[in-house]
Each structure stands twice: as structure tokens, then as C-alpha cells.
Design an enzyme around this catalytic site. Sequence first.
Site, PDB file in Angstrom:
ATOM      1  N   CYS A   1      -0.773   4.902  -1.844  1.00 57.36           N
ATOM      2  CA  CYS A   1       0.528   5.162  -1.234  1.00 57.36           C
ATOM      3  C   CYS A   1       1.669   4.493  -1.993  1.00 57.36           C
ATOM      4  CB  CYS A   1       0.532   4.704   0.228  1.00 57.36           C
ATOM      5  SG  CYS A   1       0.162   2.951   0.456  1.00 57.36           S
TER       6      CYS A   1
ATOM      7  N   PRO B   1      -5.827  -7.230   0.373  1.00 55.31           N
ATOM      8  CA  PRO B   1      -7.111  -6.933  -0.262  1.00 55.31           C
ATOM      9  C   PRO B   1      -7.364  -5.457  -0.526  1.00 55.31           C
ATOM     10  CG  PRO B   1      -7.442  -7.260   2.089  1.00 55.31           C
ATOM     11  CD  PRO B   1      -5.965  -7.471   1.826  1.00 55.31           C
TER      12      PRO B   1
ATOM     13  N   GLN C   1      -9.440  -0.079  -3.498  1.00 54.07           N
ATOM     14  CA  GLN C   1      -8.976   1.207  -4.030  1.00 54.07           C
ATOM     15  C   GLN C   1      -9.262   1.316  -5.522  1.00 54.07           C
ATOM     16  OE1 GLN C   1      -4.973   0.600  -2.686  1.00 54.07           O
ATOM     17  NE2 GLN C   1      -5.221   1.865  -0.855  1.00 54.07           N
TER      18      GLN C   1
END
Length: 457
Positions: free
Chosen positions: A50, A117, A122
Site C-alpha cells: 500500500c 513488522p 511482505q
Amino acid sequence: MNRKIILIGLNHRTAGVDVREKFALTDVDNFEKGLMAHCPVRECMCLSTCNRVEIIAISKRVPEREVVEAIIQYWAAVCKGSPEVLIDNTYQHRELDAVKHLFTVACSLDSMVMGEPQILGQLKDAYRKAADEGTAKTIINRLLHKSFSVAKRVRTETAIASSAVSISYAAVELAKKIFGNLDGTRAMMVGAGEMAELAVTHLLQNGVQDTIVANRTLSRAKELTQSLGGEAIQIEHLPDRLHEVDIVISSTGSPVSVIKAKDVKAVLKRRKFKPMFFIDIAVPRDIDPDVNQLDNVYLYDIDDLKEVVEDNMAQRQEEANKARAVVDAETMIFSNWLNSLALQPTIVDLVDKSEEIALRELSKTLKKIGPVNEKTRKSLETLVLSVGRKSLHEPICFLKRRTQEEGAAERFIDLARRMFNLDDETVPVTAHQNRKANTCTPEDIEHLIDVSKNKEQ
């Protein structure tokens, strides 16, 4: 090193949410395959979240400018956007700067929420997919594994993660500022990923009475509600249930809006225009920006969370400085490995040339001394190969030492390759005409060696 590390990206600092959602990668696997097919790269890996999109590539033996231009053009084409807009909003890092940047990202020093974290998870997911697809190879494999170990070291040796807020925490804090008190309110989470799980946890801890989790995969929504409470619904039923909630936090991977302004307008009538609070922490955005034009609706996107985040960040600056020192040290360690990688082809070529010369000279000698049995021939072959390799020990050790010096690898590797003529270059007859004419035949060199040794004696 012919293979250059190039990193191109955009994040919450360089681009607004409108640009980030335009150039977000919703099909990373195919994007990576396309980069390999259409751009001059040997390896690649993409991270799309994002708050950022980052493309790490190992170039082929072409000018860096061509690699960067090809990646930008391909990225813009896939996202149906303007290359010029992309260039204006991206950053580029090369070689050790790229390594340092990736380590900084892995340690969450570059995150909107310093110390969070989620980015490491990701990054691991992105690497796993690239490795499975075969686009991450020798250098990216080593670089990403090193990134993970650097992040672990930072979390072990510093307190960067203590009291860190998450994006979901910041969203709930923003809701508290609007409502003052969340006791008795009802909330809906759109999406059932890690962000949603954190958001539901924070909402319940702050007095929210009931939660609804809407997700495309109902089973995942049920898993979440079974562990945290609330009701799970299919995302298609979302418009029918919106009127029941006061707070909506959305975080899906959808490439298009899942909540339209016309739907919210109808919901407001059913609620008798009681205020509603929407937080969109997805990129691309889940909620139509036109929702913000409606009365009694408060819509915030991920960029609006910065104020909440910055209040928390000030507490961790000292730990961030410690973390950056770790990143700097680990970057230099990785640099040494890169230099050794650049040296490997030259070492192989040196040994190959030495063995070729040794075996050629042995063949000449055997013709002179006549036939020998197989055991003797193998012993002589082992002898000449051993002499050749041992004569290279000191030159190779010298190269290993000097190529670990900053900025020295390319110069010393080039010098060694020219000194031993590893690329079989032919000196033009017109070269060095202003110098004393000297021939350089094998016989001339043998004579020079004999004369030099006699003078020494």
C-alpha cells in the site's frame, strides 16, 4: 562487475496515493516474467504494498541507462500510465546504494510506521514468489537472504520495534479523534488480511461493540471472526450491511473500488444521515474518493495517517540511528561478497590459462623425451598443473585483498585481465609507436628472463 544492481521505486514520500494506486502492481508474477522477457535484465523481483512499489533488477551487459528506461517504459505500459509521471515520482538506486536502500526497507526504517513488522513479511512473500517463478537468481537470492538477516539483527540489537504503531493502529487512533469515544460503535472491516486482523484487534480493544468482516473468500473471513469475534460476510453483501456500521476500514487487494459513492449515498438515507467514518488503507484505493463529497461522511486514505504516525516516530529516532549504523556495516559486508563475485570469472580464466599453458608445455616435453607409461604421464601432468596453480596463489590473494577496497574492484580486475591477456586481445601494429620498438615473441620473453636472471646472479 557486468551485472549491475538497479532498484527503481516509488513510495509514500515520493508519490501521493493517487500516483501509487495508478502504478501499483496487482499481478506481480506476470509483471516479473514480462520484465525478464522485455527488458535487459538477468534477474528481477518486485515488491508492491500500500505504501510502495519497488523493482530490483540485475542488469545484462548493457548501459544502465538502457535498463532503467526499459523498466520505466514497461512498468508504465502495464499500468496504462505515463512514463513521464512515473519518472517524476520514482527514485533510483544503483549498486551499494540499492543494497543499502533494500536493507533499510527490510528493517522498516523507510516505512511510514518506523519499526512496523509487516514490511518484512511482505518482502519475504515477494521474494518467495520471485524465487518460485525463477526470476530471482544468484545475486537477488543472496541480497534478499542478507536483507532478512540484517532485519533480524536490527530487531535484536535495537529497540526500533518497541512501541511501534501499525497502519491499522493509526487508523483506529484517527477514528478515536473523530468519535471521541468508540464505546458502543459498530465497525466493518473490508478485507481479511493481516492489516484487517490488526485493525479488528485494535477496534475491540478500544470499545467497539460489534465488528463485521467482509471478504471475497468467506472462509478466510470466518477464520478471522472465529478467533476475534464478529460476523463474517461475503463482500458482495457489503452494500446491504453498510447502514449497520459507524466505522469502515478497508484493506483489500482489489484493483478497482469496492465501495462506490452512490452506495454510500443510499446508506446515509437509511441511517438518517448519522455520521459515518471511512478509512481506506488500500492501494489502489478501495473507496471511491467522491464519497468524501457527501455530508456527514469522513473519508481518510493512507496518506492522512501520517500525523498519527509522526507523533509515535519521534520516540524511536535514537534507536533508528543505531539501526542505520547496522545497515551501513552490513552493506559493506555485502559489498565484499559482490566484489568476490566479480572476481570469480577472472580467477577461473587465470586457472584455465595456466592449465592450458602447462598441458601444452608438457605435450612438447613428452614429444622430446619419447614415450612414457600412463602412470608417469599422469604424475607429470599432476606436477605441471600443481606448479601452475601454486604460482597463481599469490596473485589471486592479492586480487582478493585489493578488490575488497571500495571502488578498487573493477580497476584491479581489469589490470589482471590485461596483464595475463585473458581476453586474447591483439595489440595493433600501430599501437605505442612513440615508444621504443620492442618485439614480444615467446623467444624474446625467454631471452629477457634469462638475461634478467643472469644479471641477478
